[in-house]
Design a protein around this motif. Structure first.
Motif, short mmCIF file in Angstrom:
data_model
loop_
_atom_site.label_atom_id
_atom_site.label_comp_id
_atom_site.label_asym_id
_atom_site.label_seq_id
_atom_site.Cartn_x
_atom_site.Cartn_y
_atom_site.Cartn_z
N ARG C 161 0.55 -1.21 -0.46
CA ARG C 161 -0.38 -0.10 0.49
C ARG C 161 0.46 0.91 -0.22
O ARG C 161 1.74 1.60 0.48
N TYR C 162 0.46 2.23 -1.09
CA TYR C 162 0.96 3.55 -0.87
C TYR C 162 0.23 4.91 -0.41
O TYR C 162 -1.43 4.64 -0.20
N GLU C 163 0.76 5.79 0.35
CA GLU C 163 -0.29 6.83 0.28
C GLU C 163 0.26 8.19 0.62
O GLU C 163 1.93 8.24 -0.07
N GLN C 164 -0.79 9.26 0.30
CA GLN C 164 -0.17 10.63 0.05
C GLN C 164 -0.18 11.61 1.69
O GLN C 164 -1.33 10.76 1.88
N ALA C 165 0.51 12.53 1.97
CA ALA C 165 -0.68 13.07 3.06
C ALA C 165 0.16 15.04 3.18
O ALA C 165 1.60 14.79 1.70
N TYR C 166 -0.08 15.71 3.16
CA TYR C 166 -0.18 17.04 2.84
C TYR C 166 0.55 17.19 3.87
O TYR C 166 0.17 17.14 5.40
N ALA C 167 1.87 18.69 3.76
CA ALA C 167 2.01 19.27 4.99
C ALA C 167 2.85 20.49 4.82
O ALA C 167 2.59 20.70 3.86
N PHE C 168 2.57 21.18 6.14
CA PHE C 168 3.03 22.55 5.44
C PHE C 168 4.06 23.23 6.23
O PHE C 168 4.30 23.10 7.40
N ALA C 169 4.68 23.90 6.01
CA ALA C 169 5.65 24.58 6.92
C ALA C 169 6.24 26.37 7.21
O ALA C 169 6.08 26.90 5.83
N ASP C 170 6.27 26.95 7.39
CA ASP C 170 6.69 27.68 7.17
C ASP C 170 8.79 28.14 6.65
O ASP C 170 9.18 28.93 5.59
N VAL C 171 9.21 26.67 7.30
CA VAL C 171 11.04 26.87 6.44
C VAL C 171 10.58 24.98 6.23
O VAL C 171 11.03 24.76 7.05
N ALA C 172 11.63 24.68 4.90
CA ALA C 172 11.81 22.98 5.05
C ALA C 172 13.19 22.99 4.60
O ALA C 172 13.58 23.57 3.84
N VAL C 173 13.91 21.92 5.81
CA VAL C 173 15.17 21.74 5.19
C VAL C 173 15.20 21.02 4.76
O VAL C 173 14.84 19.02 5.37
N VAL C 174 15.63 20.56 3.62
CA VAL C 174 15.85 19.79 3.06
C VAL C 174 17.72 19.05 3.30
O VAL C 174 18.99 19.87 2.80
N GLY C 175 18.48 17.48 3.74
CA GLY C 175 19.42 17.70 4.25
C GLY C 175 19.72 17.89 5.85
O GLY C 175 19.51 18.85 6.19
N ALA C 176 20.30 16.40 6.68
CA ALA C 176 19.93 16.47 7.58
C ALA C 176 21.69 16.16 8.27
O ALA C 176 22.41 15.49 9.43
N GLY C 177 22.17 17.15 7.41
CA GLY C 177 24.09 16.61 7.85
C GLY C 177 23.92 18.25 8.38
O GLY C 177 23.61 18.59 9.12
N ILE C 178 25.39 18.75 8.85
CA ILE C 178 25.94 19.44 9.91
C ILE C 178 24.88 20.91 9.15
O ILE C 178 24.64 21.53 10.15
N ALA C 179 25.35 21.24 7.90
CA ALA C 179 24.37 22.66 7.03
C ALA C 179 23.20 22.58 7.16
O ALA C 179 22.43 23.17 8.15
N GLY C 180 22.70 21.10 7.12
CA GLY C 180 20.54 20.75 7.08
C GLY C 180 19.69 21.13 8.91
O GLY C 180 19.67 21.99 9.04
N LEU C 181 21.32 21.13 9.71
CA LEU C 181 21.11 20.60 11.51
C LEU C 181 21.24 21.67 11.60
O LEU C 181 20.09 22.97 12.93
N THR C 182 22.16 22.76 11.77
CA THR C 182 22.62 24.13 11.71
C THR C 182 21.64 24.95 10.95
O THR C 182 21.37 25.26 12.03
#
Lengths: 184, 107, 992
Positions: C161-182
């Motif tokens: 099974r697959y599904e989709q979902a909607y989400a909302f954010a002021d800021v979306a950060v793509v990547g959780a390396g040290i740059a993204g985490l910072t």
């Protein structure tokens, strides 16, 4: 009175939230000048509430008025009372440019109940549930059909769709509320 | 996918809630009009790269039509406004001019 | 050989052993392994073959840029082709199989192409398979398709099974390396609502592999603390295993979450596709290491230097015992150090730069490793795996200086920022001469709804290549004060190396791979340039460079540089190919989401739907509705059922579910005026309680919809529309009321679904209603085209005395919730009158026998009411109605238009649907002239012969003429033009 059956005859589904087709619900579409005193008076007489503000729902004594568009309200009343209240509204607004019409049978209503109720809906509608007001009515798209929803309790949402697609909407809700598919 | 704020219900609606309706502010030509006028009403449509006025309906929402001013090249939305008007509001036109000084203006 | 080391592996859990199989061979791994690290731990260097030459291919990378290591994963309903082993988590029992080989991975017949590589240059397909033209379809394409061996299409239905979902954010950060985490921490502390997306299961990116110290603590600990801090904040959602696949207009970010990919069958959805709306997107997507172009750089065992490091540090897997490192930058020295730390041997580091002065290089030298500055690889030895390298001067033509035996070559050609998301939505790039890379131009970002930048790139994605620069850049996005600081040493500048050695001749260039999946070599790109290809987009398509499933993430830049050199122009003048979403391939199931099976699309059901279902219904889709086509009795054919329904309705009594008909209430002081504009006829003069048939046209004049209009009261009308037209016509009404005549006082409501509507049709119709009782339905009280409201058999009923069949007929609307009960009541009570339900095919035949038109059959968007001899339904008196001006256009007013007539075959057979009547002569294109076409054609059980309607030039003036209608197989159908009303011309039956 002949047998009356709601679209899904009260079908339920127990997922990570509980889904239930809510049975027959009286609904009246009221169109007119929402700012007019005559309409406000008629609404007060019909459901006991004021005219709701933009995108709001107001409830009194089990009856509600929902803001649907700048010239349209949806009144929720007991099913059996709907024809009478619609007639009464038509009567009291006869001098106005207004329309009150019973649409109880054109709709299906669902309750989505549980701590994660918004998650089941978050998968179907492009709606920001975190910023949805407690008394806010949101008309939107439920997957591929139109719908309206609002918070009807601390852990409960009510969703209204057209009657003909009730089976589709139930299928959507069963899919999105399936155990194991909780969001995080 | 665009987001347009419906001026009728205040929802910031994503494109899937909306239905497009083509160019805004067309003047209807009915019986008695010249072939040229009718032709232009029926078939001639602006297709600018830049500022454009459009009709949208909040179909999966309040059901109302509204108008939007948008840049077709960058998708910048200058504003949305009620459909019951024959030309864009003056303040919107001023705002567009501030964002697009080269814009030749509305009509 | 590649193997698992006794120690190390920060991502694996050695207490949780698992088993995976590769081509049937069982291999031991640990939880935390990727498929790639698991098979490499078991000395499986070769994992597939290339597309064109079927050359052996091994794992070359450790992430999404991997071009080679694609496998079929799983079996049956869980089989998925083209799974990238470097990003797919291993799980116990995972079954994988290599692709693009026949009959086996080790021995492959297609590899013979490799021997004739000289004959398969860039553009080979275009050059060879040009002619003869007919060969393409029957010879070339089947052969190419057979030998082109990327993954096989699954044969079973997807079990997941697959599904989709909607989400909302002021800021979306793509990547959780040290740059993204910072950046995420900064945004979160500033009170923003933040979503962080990390495509792997663990956060930290490269810094944790490199083992630097951040703010005095190890990178691992720093990352763990940052993740914990973010997880503890209410305004932050951190999602791992979630890959941002594409960025679209107005901050619309698509991301695919892998939920149960690594735990198949556990009841959870396999994947969830997120549709995120972000006010701002921060791309902290890191950078991808490039290959170096030297001969034999495609042999298994030649890998990216950072990947070799990843396998050692993250998974405790050594690729070889002796690893030669080839580089043009300092970062690759970290690989040497990591290998030395793991107790492995590094015979030499070959550095293309003449002067190697950096601290990292010195650290390597200090540990006794030879650093050969100004050198390059002339050639890699080996077939299915590396056995050694030949060393040459980078500045020369490839003369061998020395050979070094090794079983792994770790190469680094520098780094390319991952600019995909930045570029998807229009962000522009600058060429950075110093680091020889394209990086985001902050002055030309993707624009959001407000016309201002909606994306910022931070860290290595923004071209920052040292940890301190990365952290400073990411911190500046939202933070204030000092950025986190590291102990990472300064790095000396890299030097771009696009081919190695610099003066390599044709023989070497033919062995330098740019695209190892699609087999595009340096020589292919140079040939394309010689053949006149200048545009990078054209060269891409001609050579297939970067068109493989990895989209050239790893080495496309080398191809651009080679093309630029061949064209004697700087790299920015060549530019890049277009970055298009998705970043890595998306599963079709995720794209479809919940829309499959029963809920693939909405199915509209009438209140009587379930009754039909249990009474032999054969369904017909009408829009999204299902309507009964007919009701078959046991043993009955469809045709027999339809004929029975027609005969019974004509002779006794039929029952039709007409609930799908549109029903729109139009009310207000100006409603009459409005309807007079909407319909071609006059509705404002309709008497209360009366019905009138009406036509609606669009502004061009073409017929759009039809139906019966009922005047319910002084100021309200009920407009019936076609089943498919209800929503469209309601929208059409609202459009005119809201946008053109907004001062008219009219309200509309679409009541289509409020009522179940049932047609009671046939000679016994009145008897049945009288039996139910409650209303006077007599001819006198309720004559033809009249309407009454009351109760019928106890039901709240609106009764319309209208007919679409020529029979005595009532359409009765009851509230939808009473629909099923009312239908059953009619059905039961009607038995004594011979009642049978009938479907849409019977409806069609009944109306065609009477010559009634059907929207969609007689009309197709080019037909005006006048064509259908319906001038009677058009008011001559009205100054205006929608479509009136359109109908005045010369072409529509012409006397030469095709007009509706009846058609009767000479032999009584049924005309094929849609056939054309031919006329003498041919048109300008040499085609037969035509003079008409069939619009409706049926077998009439009533008349026992075929009947048809059609549009024929001057048709009504040509009664009795015989036309030829060529059908299939050369057969000519002959039919005579007759009146369109075939049955009961005088209307006696309706008048009963």
């Amino acid at each position: 009175m002949p047998d009356t059956v709601s679209a899904l005859n009260g079908k339920t589904y127990a997922g990570f939230v509980d889904i239930a087709e809510a049975g027959l619900q009286g609904m009246i579409t009221l169109r007119g000048d929402l700012a007019s005193a005559a309409l406000a008076k008629a609404v007060k007489a019909a459901v006991g509430t004021k005219v709701p503000d933009q995108r709001r729902i107001v409830t009194a004594g089990g009856k509600s008025a929902l803001w649907m568009s700048p010239d349209e309200l949806l009144l929720l009343v007991p099913y059996v009372e709907a024809p009478g209240i619609a007639a009464q509204l038509s009567e009291s607004l006869s001098g106005e440019h207004a329309m009150a019409v019973n649409v109880s049978d054109a709709r299906a209503m669902f309750r989505i109940k549980g701590a994660k109720a918004s998650q089941a809906l978050q998968k179907l509608a492009p709606v920001d549930f975190a910023s949805l007001g407690d008394d806010e009515v949101r008309r939107s798209r439920i997957a591929q059909v139109a719908g309206a929803l609002w918070k009807s309790g601390p852990q409960e949402f009510t969703l209204v769709s057209f009657r003909s697609v009730a089976g589709y909407v139930m299928g959507l809700l069963e899919s999105s509320a399936r155990p194991g598919s909780e969001i995080a | 996918m665009l987001i347009l704020e419906c001026p009728c219900c205040g929802v910031k609606a994503e494109e899937t809630e909306l239905a497009p309706g083509g160019e805004a502010h067309l003047k209807r030509f009915g019986p008695g009009s010249s072939d040229a006028d009718f032709d232009s009403y029926m078939f001639a449509r602006a297709n600018p790269k830049g500022v454009h006025f459009e009709r949208w309906r909040h179909a999966n929402g309040c059901g109302k039509w509204f108008l939007a001013a948008r840049c077709t090249a960058t998708l910048e939305v200058f504003g949305t406004y009620p459909a019951q008007t024959t030309e864009p509001p003056a303040e919107l036109q001023a705002y567009i001019k501030s964002r697009r000084p080269e814009w030749e203006g509305y009509k | 050989m590649s193997t698992r080391l006794a120690r190390g592996g920060r991502l694996i859990d050695r207490t949780k052993p698992i088993t995976v199989t590769f081509n049937g061979r069982r291999m031991a791994g640990y939880l935390g392994d990727t498929l790639a690290s698991a098979v490499l731990a078991n000395d499986q260097m070769m994992v597939g073959r290339s597309f064109k030459y079927h050359r052996p291919r091994g794992v070359v990378a450790s992430g999404a840029e991997e071009p080679n290591a694609l496998v079929g994963l799983g079996t049956g309903g869980r089989f998925e082709p083209n799974q990238r082993m470097t990003t797919t988590e291993a799980f116990d029992g995972a079954e994988t199989a290599s692709q693009n080989h026949w009959p086996s991975l080790e021995f492959d017949i297609g590899a013979i192409n490799n021997k004739f590589g000289r004959l398969l240059p860039g553009g080979f397909y275009y050059k060879t398979f040009m002619w003869p033209r007919s060969f393409w379809k029957h010879v070339y394409e089947p052969i190419i398709r057979q030998s082109a061996g990327l993954g096989k299409v699954p044969t079973d239905r997807d079990a997941d099974r697959y599904e989709q979902a909607y989400a909302f954010a002021d800021v979306a950060v793509v990547g959780a390396g040290i740059a993204g985490l910072t950046a995420a921490l900064g945004a979160a502390k500033a009170g923003k609502r933040v979503i962080v997306l990390e495509m792997t299961p663990a956060c930290g990116g490269r810094a944790v592999v490199d083992g630097i110290t951040i703010d005095g603590q190890g990178a691992d600990a720093w990352v763990a603390a940052a993740v914990e801090a973010l997880r503890g904040m209410d305004n932050v959602t951190l999602m791992t295993r979630t890959m941002a696949t594409g960025l679209y207009d107005h901050g619309y970010l698509m991301a695919a979450e892998r939920i149960a990919d690594h735990t198949p069958g556990d009841g959870r959805p396999k994947q969830r596709l997120w549709r995120i709306r972000a006010g701002e997107v921060i791309t902290a997507t890191g950078a991808i290491e490039r290959t170096l172009s030297f001969a034999g750089n495609d042999i298994p065992g030649v890998m990216l230097a950072a990947a070799v490091r990843d396998y050692v540090v993250n998974y405790g897997v050594s690729i070889g015992d002796r690893t030669v490192i080839v580089t043009n930058n300092d970062d690759a020295y970290r690989t040497a150090l990591a290998l030395l730390d793991a107790g492995l041997r590094v015979p030499a580091v070959i550095d293309a730069r003449a002067n190697v002065t950096g601290a990292l290089a010195q650290a390597v030298r200090d540990r006794g490793v030879r650093v050969l500055a100004g050198h390059g690889v002339a050639k890699v030895h080996g077939g299915k795996r590396v056995t050694g390298v030949a060393i040459c001067a980078q500045a020369g033509e490839g003369a061998m200086i020395e050979e070094i035996a090794c079983d792994c070559v770790a190469m680094s050609g520098g780094w390319s920022p991952v600019v995909h998301l930045w570029s998807h939505c229009g962000g522009k790039l600058n060429w950075d001469e110093t680091s020889a890379m394209f990086r985001p131009d902050p002055q030309r970002p993707p624009l959001g709804a407000d016309g201002r930048g909606m994306v910022r790139a931070v860290g290595s994605a923004n071209g920052m290549l040292t940890a301190d620069a990365v952290l400073a850049d990411a911190h500046a996005a939202f933070g204030s004060g000092a950025a986190p600081a590291t102990d990472a040493p300064a790095e000396a500048a890299m030097e771009p190396v696009w081919i190695m050695p610099q003066g390599a001749g044709p023989k070497l260039r033919m062995k330098m791979w740019l695209d190892p999946q699609n087999d595009v070599k340096v020589s292919d790109v140079q040939l394309a340039a010689r053949e006149g290809y200048e545009s990078v987009e054209h060269t891409k398509r001609y050579t297939t460079l970067g068109m493989a499933t990895d989209q050239g993430k790893m080495s496309n830049i080398n191809g651009l540089a080679v093309l630029s050199n061949a064209l004697h122009q700087p790299i920015p003048a060549t530019g890049t190919t277009t970055f298009r979403p998705p970043y890595t391939p998306l599963n079709f199931g995720a794209i479809a989401g919940e829309a499959r099976g029963e809920i693939f699309q909405p199915l509209r059901r009438t209140p009587i739907h379930d009754w039909h279902e249990t009474h032999g219904v054969e369904w017909e889709p009408v829009g999204l509705w299902r309507r009964p086509f007919c009701y078959r009795r046991p043993g009955e054919s469809t045709e027999a059922a339809v004929n029975r329904e027609v005969r019974n309705t004509r002779q006794n009594l039929g029952l039709l579910d007409a609930s799908t008909l549109g029903k729109i209430l139009v009310k207000g002081p100006d409603a009459g005026k409005f309807l007079d504009m909407l319909y071609t006829g006059v509705m404002s003069t309709l008497a209360v309680g009366k019905c009138r048939y009406g036509l609606m046209c669009n502004e061009q004049g073409f017929l759009s919809d039809d139906g019966v209009v009922v005047r319910l009261s002084e100021d309200s009308w009920l407009c019936h529309t076609t089943s498919g037209g209800a929503d469209r016509i309601h929208g059409w009404m609202e459009d005119w009321l809201q946008c053109e005549w907004w001062d008219w006082k009219v309200h509309t409501a679409n009541l289509t679904e409020q009522f179940a509507q049932i047609a009671v049709v046939g000679p016994n119709a009145r008897k049945l209603l009288e039996k139910l009782g409650g209303m006077d339905v007599s001819k006198e009280t309720l004559p033809f085209m009249a309407f009454a409201e009351g109760t019928l058999g106890g039901f709240d009923a609106r009764v319309f005395r209208i007919s679409f069949s020529g029979e005595l007929s009532y359409e009765i609307a009851v509230p939808a919730s009473q629909g099923r009960a009312f239908w059953e009541k009619l059905h039961d009570a009607g038995q004594e009158f011979g009642l049978m339900p009938y479907g849409t095919e019977c409806l069609h035949i009944l109306r065609a026998e009477k010559g009634f038109i059907m929207i969609g059959d007689e009309t197709d968007g080019t037909v005006i009411p006048q064509d259908l001899n319906m001038a009677w339904a058009i008011s001559k008196k009205k100054a205006d109605y929608l479509g009136k001006r359109g109908q005045e256009r010369s072409y529509l007013a012409s006397a030469d238009r095709w007009k509706l007539v009846g058609l009767e075959t000479l032999d009584g057979s049924v005309l094929p649907d849609g056939v054309y009547a031919v006329a003498p002569g041919v048109n300008a294109n040499g085609q037969r002239n035509v003079q008409g076409r069939v619009t409706s054609t049926y077998f009439s059980p009533t008349l026992g012969r075929g009947i048809a309607m059609g549009l024929v030039k001057h048709g009504p003036d040509r009664m009795g003429e015989v036309l030829d209608f060529p059908g299939d197989n050369g057969k000519i159908h002959q039919a005579r033009i007759v009146d369109q009303v075939f049955f009961d011309k005088e209307g006696a039956k309706n008048d009963a």
